[in-house]
Design a protein around this motif. Structure first.
Motif, mmCIF file in Angstrom:
data_model
loop_
_atom_site.group_PDB
_atom_site.id
_atom_site.type_symbol
_atom_site.label_atom_id
_atom_site.label_comp_id
_atom_site.label_asym_id
_atom_site.label_seq_id
_atom_site.Cartn_x
_atom_site.Cartn_y
_atom_site.Cartn_z
ATOM 1 N N LYS A 176 0.803 -0.845 0.154
ATOM 2 C CA LYS A 176 0.034 0.224 0.073
ATOM 3 C C LYS A 176 0.476 1.133 0.067
ATOM 4 N N ASP A 177 0.448 2.314 -1.398
ATOM 5 C CA ASP A 177 1.154 3.387 -0.930
ATOM 6 C C ASP A 177 0.511 4.836 0.429
ATOM 7 N N GLU A 178 -0.482 3.400 1.034
ATOM 8 C CA GLU A 178 -0.885 4.724 2.356
ATOM 9 C C GLU A 178 -0.733 4.206 3.261
ATOM 10 N N HIS A 179 0.602 5.164 4.589
ATOM 11 C CA HIS A 179 0.775 4.985 5.196
ATOM 12 C C HIS A 179 -0.702 4.232 7.005
ATOM 13 N N PHE A 180 -0.664 3.316 7.408
ATOM 14 C CA PHE A 180 -1.439 2.316 7.963
ATOM 15 C C PHE A 180 -2.204 3.795 8.581
ATOM 16 N N VAL A 181 -1.143 4.003 9.579
ATOM 17 C CA VAL A 181 -1.940 5.379 9.740
ATOM 18 C C VAL A 181 -2.439 6.212 9.643
ATOM 19 N N ASP A 182 -2.299 6.805 8.644
ATOM 20 C CA ASP A 182 -3.242 7.291 7.882
ATOM 21 C C ASP A 182 -4.549 6.424 6.875
ATOM 22 N N LYS A 183 -3.863 5.629 6.701
ATOM 23 C CA LYS A 183 -5.086 4.869 6.357
ATOM 24 C C LYS A 183 -6.516 4.912 7.584
ATOM 25 N N HIS A 184 -5.578 4.499 8.771
ATOM 26 C CA HIS A 184 -6.928 4.533 10.113
ATOM 27 C C HIS A 184 -6.912 5.764 10.421
ATOM 28 N N ARG A 185 -6.383 7.364 10.053
ATOM 29 C CA ARG A 185 -6.241 8.132 10.796
ATOM 30 C C ARG A 185 -8.053 8.201 11.261
ATOM 31 N N ARG A 186 -9.062 8.217 10.345
ATOM 32 C CA ARG A 186 -10.220 8.367 11.952
ATOM 33 C C ARG A 186 -10.558 7.450 13.039
ATOM 34 N N ALA A 187 -10.125 6.299 12.467
ATOM 35 C CA ALA A 187 -10.097 5.346 13.512
ATOM 36 C C ALA A 187 -9.556 5.649 15.006
ATOM 37 N N LEU A 188 -8.651 5.905 14.278
ATOM 38 C CA LEU A 188 -7.506 6.308 15.567
ATOM 39 C C LEU A 188 -7.648 7.324 16.772
ATOM 40 N N ILE A 189 -8.349 8.232 15.657
ATOM 41 C CA ILE A 189 -8.567 9.521 16.671
ATOM 42 C C ILE A 189 -9.687 9.144 17.469
ATOM 43 N N GLU A 190 -10.838 8.689 16.878
ATOM 44 C CA GLU A 190 -12.251 7.801 17.662
ATOM 45 C C GLU A 190 -11.630 6.929 18.527
ATOM 46 N N ARG A 191 -10.832 6.091 18.602
ATOM 47 C CA ARG A 191 -10.792 4.911 19.403
ATOM 48 C C ARG A 191 -9.690 4.901 20.453
#
Length: 211
Positions: free
Chosen positions: A126-141
């Motif tokens: 994936k070109d997109e980093h894990f933390v970028d891909k899951h940014r919304r979930a990380l912010i919420e959880r």
């Protein structure tokens, strides 16, 4: 046969230390005043491999090697320091998800090695980093941001940003502010990911299952 990685060489060097010298090594490691610093509860009573894991996670391989050499010389273990220097001559640090590093981790900690391997496979495909891909979930959880900030202080965020993030009223706002500091590049995102594995491991595993 010479170790294939700096990390493997560090483990070999610490295994050459006597129990008393190992205590001195850990004491010197904890006595550092420069950031980032190692927390006592992460190395007290731990074995050699665990101490190396903490050092590499905190400083990355090459800075951890330099620090280990300095401490070994400081505690009068010049012979061990010289063997470590010779064993790592010409070596460069490998990304945490490289094949060679995974081989080394697999020899010592199979479960941790497999976890890092899954990270590497994700980032390679994936070109997109894990933390970028899951940014919304990380912010919420993310449930407890404070220990994460403590570990990132000095390596990813400086004191001004640290104070600014801590001043936010909610955990979600703190994580949003932290993400602004991750724009510097993939290295800081890798460091953030490593800390998340330690502090919010259940969340990372859950997000990986969703991929």
């Amino acid at each position: 046969m010479a170790p294939k990685t700096i990390k493997a060489a560090l483990v070999d060097a610490l295994e050459d230390l006597s129990t008393e010298d190992m205590k001195k090594f850990v004491h010197k490691l904890l006595d550092r005043r420069e950031e980032p610093r190692v927390k006592r509860n992460r190395v007290d009573g731990k074995d050699r491999l665990d101490v190396v894991d903490v050092m590499v996670a905190t400083f990355t391989e090459e800075p951890a090697l330099k620090l280990a050499l300095d401490i070994l010389r400081d505690i009068c273990c010049q012979n061990v320091a010289e063997r470590l220097r010779e064993a790592t001559a010409g070596l460069t640090s490998k990304p945490a998800d490289s094949g060679q590093n995974q081989e080394s981790k697999g020899q010592h900690q199979e479960s941790k090695g497999q976890h890092q391997e899954s990270k590497g496979q994700h980032q390679e495909s994936k070109d997109e980093h894990f933390v970028d891909k899951h940014r919304r979930a990380l912010i919420e959880r993310i449930s407890n941001i404070d220990p994460i900030l403590d570990q990132l202080l000095g390596s990813v965020i400086q004191h001004g940003a640290y104070d600014r993030i801590r001043a936010q009223l909610t955990t979600q706002d703190k994580v949003r502010e932290l993400f602004k500091c991750l724009r510097a590049g993939p290295e800081v995102k890798d460091r953030f990911y490593t800390v998340l594995q330690e502090e919010e491991g259940y969340l990372i595993r859950d997000l990986q299952k969703q991929q």
